[in-house]
Scaffold this motif. Structure first.
Motif, PDB file in Angstrom:
ATOM      1  N   TYR A  11       0.755  -1.191   0.056  1.00 17.26           N
ATOM      2  CA  TYR A  11       0.003   0.071  -0.224  1.00 17.26           C
ATOM      3  C   TYR A  11       0.882   1.154  -0.016  1.00 17.26           C
ATOM      4  N   LEU A  12       0.084   2.408  -0.352  1.00 20.55           N
ATOM      5  CA  LEU A  12       0.828   3.629  -0.606  1.00 20.55           C
ATOM      6  C   LEU A  12       0.456   4.593   0.706  1.00 20.55           C
ATOM      7  N   GLN A  13       1.385   5.622   1.017  1.00 23.58           N
ATOM      8  CA  GLN A  13       0.927   6.434   2.235  1.00 23.58           C
ATOM      9  C   GLN A  13       1.708   7.752   1.697  1.00 23.58           C
ATOM     10  N   GLU A  14       1.052   8.919   2.103  1.00 20.98           N
ATOM     11  CA  GLU A  14       1.358  10.178   2.152  1.00 20.98           C
ATOM     12  C   GLU A  14       1.462  10.844   3.376  1.00 20.98           C
ATOM     13  N   PRO A  15       2.439  11.010   4.098  1.00 21.96           N
ATOM     14  CA  PRO A  15       2.435  11.661   5.303  1.00 21.96           C
ATOM     15  C   PRO A  15       2.233  13.063   5.152  1.00 21.96           C
ATOM     16  N   CYS A  16       1.489  13.803   6.214  1.00 28.69           N
ATOM     17  CA  CYS A  16       1.108  15.021   6.029  1.00 28.69           C
ATOM     18  C   CYS A  16       2.180  16.019   6.411  1.00 28.69           C
ATOM     19  N   CYS A  17       2.765  16.468   5.074  1.00 24.72           N
ATOM     20  CA  CYS A  17       3.820  17.491   5.129  1.00 24.72           C
ATOM     21  C   CYS A  17       3.839  18.289   3.884  1.00 24.72           C
ATOM     22  N   SER A  18       3.036  19.345   3.694  1.00 20.09           N
ATOM     23  CA  SER A  18       3.264  20.151   2.757  1.00 20.09           C
ATOM     24  C   SER A  18       4.435  20.899   2.270  1.00 20.09           C
ATOM     25  N   CYS A  19       5.433  20.951   3.208  1.00 21.20           N
ATOM     26  CA  CYS A  19       6.538  21.774   2.851  1.00 21.20           C
ATOM     27  C   CYS A  19       7.614  20.767   2.335  1.00 21.20           C
ATOM     28  N   CYS A  20       7.839  19.681   2.517  1.00 20.76           N
ATOM     29  CA  CYS A  20       8.692  18.420   2.204  1.00 20.76           C
ATOM     30  C   CYS A  20       7.815  17.435   1.802  1.00 20.76           C
ATOM     31  N   PRO A  21       7.252  17.298   0.384  1.00 17.87           N
ATOM     32  CA  PRO A  21       6.399  16.434  -0.068  1.00 17.87           C
ATOM     33  C   PRO A  21       7.226  14.882   0.098  1.00 17.87           C
ATOM     34  N   LYS A  22       6.598  13.975   0.676  1.00 23.58           N
ATOM     35  CA  LYS A  22       7.139  12.801   0.869  1.00 23.58           C
ATOM     36  C   LYS A  22       6.149  11.532   0.699  1.00 23.58           C
ATOM     37  N   PHE A  23       6.479  10.509   0.185  1.00 23.48           N
ATOM     38  CA  PHE A  23       5.578   9.493  -0.409  1.00 23.48           C
ATOM     39  C   PHE A  23       6.299   7.960   0.254  1.00 23.48           C
ATOM     40  N   SER A  24       5.409   7.133   0.414  1.00 24.53           N
ATOM     41  CA  SER A  24       5.884   5.692   0.714  1.00 24.53           C
ATOM     42  C   SER A  24       5.118   4.879   0.464  1.00 24.53           C
ATOM     43  N   ALA A  25       5.952   3.473  -0.109  1.00 21.55           N
ATOM     44  CA  ALA A  25       5.126   2.397  -0.469  1.00 21.55           C
ATOM     45  C   ALA A  25       5.703   1.472   0.650  1.00 21.55           C
ATOM     46  N   HIS A  26       4.678   0.565   1.132  1.00 24.43           N
ATOM     47  CA  HIS A  26       4.996  -0.378   2.426  1.00 24.43           C
ATOM     48  C   HIS A  26       4.501  -1.856   1.850  1.00 24.43           C
ATOM     49  N   ALA A  27       5.149  -2.715   2.442  1.00 26.88           N
ATOM     50  CA  ALA A  27       4.919  -4.122   2.366  1.00 26.88           C
ATOM     51  C   ALA A  27       3.331  -4.256   3.207  1.00 26.88           C
ATOM     52  N   PRO A  28       2.806  -5.365   2.826  1.00 23.87           N
ATOM     53  CA  PRO A  28       1.419  -5.809   3.566  1.00 23.87           C
ATOM     54  C   PRO A  28       1.437  -5.634   4.997  1.00 23.87           C
ATOM     55  N   ASN A  29       2.688  -6.191   5.568  1.00 25.16           N
ATOM     56  CA  ASN A  29       3.162  -6.177   6.887  1.00 25.16           C
ATOM     57  C   ASN A  29       3.402  -5.027   7.614  1.00 25.16           C
ATOM     58  N   GLY A  30       3.327  -3.800   6.705  1.00 30.71           N
ATOM     59  CA  GLY A  30       3.557  -2.580   7.116  1.00 30.71           C
ATOM     60  C   GLY A  30       5.342  -2.008   6.978  1.00 30.71           C
ATOM     61  N   ASP A  31       6.106  -3.082   6.503  1.00 33.30           N
ATOM     62  CA  ASP A  31       7.525  -2.623   6.365  1.00 33.30           C
ATOM     63  C   ASP A  31       7.787  -1.403   5.229  1.00 33.30           C
ATOM     64  N   THR A  32       8.172  -0.567   5.539  1.00 32.19           N
ATOM     65  CA  THR A  32       8.701   0.606   4.431  1.00 32.19           C
ATOM     66  C   THR A  32       9.509  -0.009   3.204  1.00 32.19           C
ATOM     67  N   LEU A  33       8.994  -0.288   2.106  1.00 30.04           N
ATOM     68  CA  LEU A  33       9.978  -0.823   1.023  1.00 30.04           C
ATOM     69  C   LEU A  33      10.807   0.379   0.306  1.00 30.04           C
ATOM     70  N   VAL A  34       9.766   1.431   0.005  1.00 30.43           N
ATOM     71  CA  VAL A  34      10.233   2.707  -0.895  1.00 30.43           C
ATOM     72  C   VAL A  34       9.785   3.707  -0.231  1.00 30.43           C
TER      73      VAL A  34
END
Length: 132
Positions: free
Chosen positions: A5-28
Motif C-alpha cells: 500500500y501507499l502512504q502520504e505523510p502530512c507535510c506540505s513543505c517537504c513532499p514525501k510518499f512511501s510504499a509499504h509491504a502488506p506487513n507495514g514494512d517500508t519498502l520505498v
C-alpha cells in the motif's frame, strides 16, 4: 496475496510518499526537496520544468528517482501532444517486479496528489458551466 500500500505523510513543505509491504514494512520512500519551485509553480521552462523525487529503500539506500517533466500546457493548441504528462522512472536498482510495480503506482499517486491540480480545476469549471 496483498501487494502493498501507499502512504502520504502530512507535510506540505517537504513532499514525501512511501510504499509499504502488506506487513507495514517500508519498502520505498519518494522524497522531494522543498526548494523545487516546479512543485508549487509548474512551468515548462527553466528550473521549474522538472520535479524530482528521490527513491530510497527502508534502510535509506538509494534506489533511483522519479522525474516529472512539466508539459507545455499553455500552448497545447499550437503544439499537439503536449497535454501528456512525462515521467522518467528509474527502475534499474529495484530488486523485484513487485517493488517496480509499487514504484509505478507511487508515481501515479504522486501525479494525482501534486501534479493534476490544474486539470482538476479546469474540469470543475467545465462541470459548473455545464450545470448552468
Amino acid at each position: 496475496s496483498d501487494f502493498g500500500y501507499l502512504q502520504e505523510p502530512c507535510c506540505s513543505c517537504c513532499p514525501k510518499f512511501s510504499a509499504h509491504a502488506p506487513n507495514g514494512d517500508t519498502l520505498v520512500t519518494a522524497t522531494s526537496h522543498p526548494c523545487q519551485i516546479g512543485i508549487y509553480f509548474p512551468c515548462p521552462c527553466g528550473p521549474c520544468s522538472r520535479v524530482t523525487w528521490d527513491l530510497k529503500d527502508g534502510d535509506g539506500n538509494d534506489l533511483g528517482e522519479v522525474v516529472k517533466k512539466i508539459p507545455l500546457r499553455w500552448c497545447k493548441w499550437a503544439c499537439p501532444g503536449q497535454d501528456i504528462d512525462y515521467y522518467h522512472v528509474d527502475l534499474s536498482k529495484l530488486p523485484s517486479s513487485n517493488m517496480k510495480a509499487l514504484v509505478m503506482a507511487l508515481t501515479v499517486f504522486i501525479d494525482f496528489r501534486f501534479m493534476a491540480q490544474e486539470e482538476d480545476d479546469d474540469h470543475d469549471a467545465a462541470t459548473a458551466a455545464e450545470g448552468e
